[in-house]
Design an enzyme around this catalytic site. Structure first.
Site, mmCIF file in Angstrom:
data_model
loop_
_atom_site.group_PDB
_atom_site.id
_atom_site.type_symbol
_atom_site.label_atom_id
_atom_site.label_comp_id
_atom_site.label_asym_id
_atom_site.label_seq_id
_atom_site.Cartn_x
_atom_site.Cartn_y
_atom_site.Cartn_z
ATOM 1 N NE ARG A 5 -3.030 1.471 0.082
ATOM 2 C CZ ARG A 5 -3.806 2.313 0.752
ATOM 3 N NH1 ARG A 5 -4.764 1.849 1.509
ATOM 4 N NH2 ARG A 5 -3.642 3.624 0.646
ATOM 5 N NE ARG A 60 -1.139 2.191 -19.260
ATOM 6 C CZ ARG A 60 -0.896 1.161 -18.448
ATOM 7 N NH1 ARG A 60 0.339 0.824 -18.170
ATOM 8 N NH2 ARG A 60 -1.880 0.463 -17.933
ATOM 9 C CD GLU A 74 -10.177 6.118 -1.025
ATOM 10 O OE1 GLU A 74 -9.401 5.553 -1.820
ATOM 11 O OE2 GLU A 74 -10.604 5.581 0.010
ATOM 12 N NE ARG A 86 -6.845 6.705 1.028
ATOM 13 C CZ ARG A 86 -7.349 7.934 1.189
ATOM 14 N NH1 ARG A 86 -7.639 8.672 0.132
ATOM 15 N NH2 ARG A 86 -7.581 8.415 2.389
ATOM 16 N NE ARG A 111 -1.997 2.394 8.584
ATOM 17 C CZ ARG A 111 -1.797 1.122 8.245
ATOM 18 N NH1 ARG A 111 -2.131 0.715 7.056
ATOM 19 N NH2 ARG A 111 -1.298 0.270 9.113
#
Ligand SMILES: Nc1ncnc2c1ncn2[C@@H]1O[C@H](COP(=O)(O)OP(=O)(O)OP(=O)(O)O)[C@@H](O)[C@H]1O
Ligand SMILES: Nc1ccn([C@@H]2O[C@H](COP(=O)(O)O)[C@@H](O)[C@H]2O)c(=O)n1
Length: 330
Positions: A5, A60, A74, A86, A111
């Site tokens: 993540r 890309r 999201e 994310r 986090r």
């Protein structure tokens, strides 16, 4: 296979989205030592306020053309972090590969628990340390460690074994043998749940005599240091910023007038139908403050770098928010 993540905040321009997406993916690859041939697929989400470019387009553009990628919006949760990309990267690897999740710029706030942050909270009895520490830990997703509960658990064991408070040798011997564990808001003493038993006035009255014994403190501090080593933690007590976690990134000293502290404790105990007198509680608090601040080893005192919060006229929510904002902006 493993999933890694990550997240990063950005601005809503094609340049910023490209730059930040590439920085994030480069960091995930670098820290986890992976190459694009290891990658199975990459899923991105972006918050609703990002619509200038697709994050996948950035990769890309950067030469990654053989990895299947998808971009989603999201969930639009109220008050959530703005302008955030994310990602989850699925990789082929050995089952035992340790992966590190990467949070960059303001996305670190998502986090904080991964950042090994130590929060020390000290203060006198009834200042609100454990209430606030528990709430703060929940909000931050940190582990909460109540060190007072450890001294209380030992005191409870001393009481049920009928050991005299003067018999220091026996108390130290007991301290070295018992197993104290803190699990999901429960205090376990030799595997037995003693969460409510250790909070009675009779234990509160005795605990500061037990915590004065230097050998007892040595045993407890060793255990507390070991517990503090497990990721991000909020720990409360009397000597946390000074002795147990002197390197904590955030140190707070909570205080309030003895009368307010006694009234809070009185309200708490009477609401649990425990018969108590306000004056007895006030006396116990004053006595404990005296014992805790005047003992020879690791007395209760503010560390030079602790932030003092006088909670006398503050609600629990106000105290928690103040501490959270200091940590989140720190
Ligand atoms: N800011 C506040 N306003 C009102 N009540 C509070 C506040 N902070 C805590 N309380 C209440 O005061 C009581 C004592 O709080 P708490 O047990 O968290 O204190 P403590 O500092 O951990 O005390 P001790 O060191 O004795 O364990 C609890 O009933 C709690 O709900
Ligand atoms: N780090 C600590 C924590 C607690 N004590 C002693 O234990 C008593 C009970 O603590 P509470 O926070 O649960 O009230 C406290 O009065 C101290 O004597 C300690 O010494 N060091």
């Amino acid at each position: 296979m493993k999933a890694i993540r990550g997240a990063i905040t950005t601005e809503n321009t094609k340049e910023a989205i490209f730059h930040d997406t590439i920085s994030l993916i480069d960091e995930i690859f670098r820290i986890n030592k992976i190459k694009s041939s290891d990658v199975i697929s990459i899923f991105f989400t972006a918050t609703k306020d990002i619509d200038a470019a697709y994050p996948a387009e950035a990769l890309r553009h950067n030469g990654i053309s053989n990895i299947p990628m998808m971009c989603f919006q999201e969930m639009n949760v109220k008050k959530s972090l703005e302008k955030c990309i994310r990602v989850v990267v699925f990789i082929n690897c050995e089952d035992d590969k340790e992966v590190k999740h990467i949070y960059m710029k303001n996305a670190k706030l998502l986090r904080l628990d991964l950042l090994n942050i130590k929060v020390a909270i000290d203060g006198p009895a009834g200042a609100g340390k454990s209430t606030v520490a528990k709430e703060l830990a929940k909000k931050l997703n940190f582990t909460y460690i109540d060190t007072g509960a450890m001294y209380r658990a030992l005191t409870y064991k001393v009481a049920i074994e009928n050991i005299n408070l003067e018999d220091k040798n026996k108390i130290v011997e007991l301290a070295s043998k018992i197993d104290i564990d803190l699990k999901n808001d429960k205090v376990l003493l030799d595997g037995m749940d003693v969460t409510s038993e250790i909070r009675t006035p009779s234990i509160s009255e005795k605990v500061s005599y037990i915590s004065m014994i230097p050998e007892v403190r040595e045993i407890m501090v060793k255990l507390q240091k070991r517990l503090s080593d497990k990721g991000s933690v909020v720990m409360d007590g009397r000597d946390i910023a000074t002795v147990v976690m002197p390197d904590a990134q955030f140190k707070f000293f909570l205080t309030a007038s003895p009368e307010i502290r006694a009234m809070r404790r009185y309200n708490e105990l009477t609401s649990k139908k425990i018969p108590v007198k306000y004056d007895d509680i006030l006396n116990d608090i004053k006595k404990r403050d005296k014992n805790d601040t005047e003992r020879d080893v690791a007395p209760l005192k503010k560390a030079d770098d602790s932030i003092v919060i006088d909670t006398t006229n503050m609600s629990i929510d106000e105290v928690v928010s103040k501490m959270y904002n200091i940590i989140a902006n720190g």
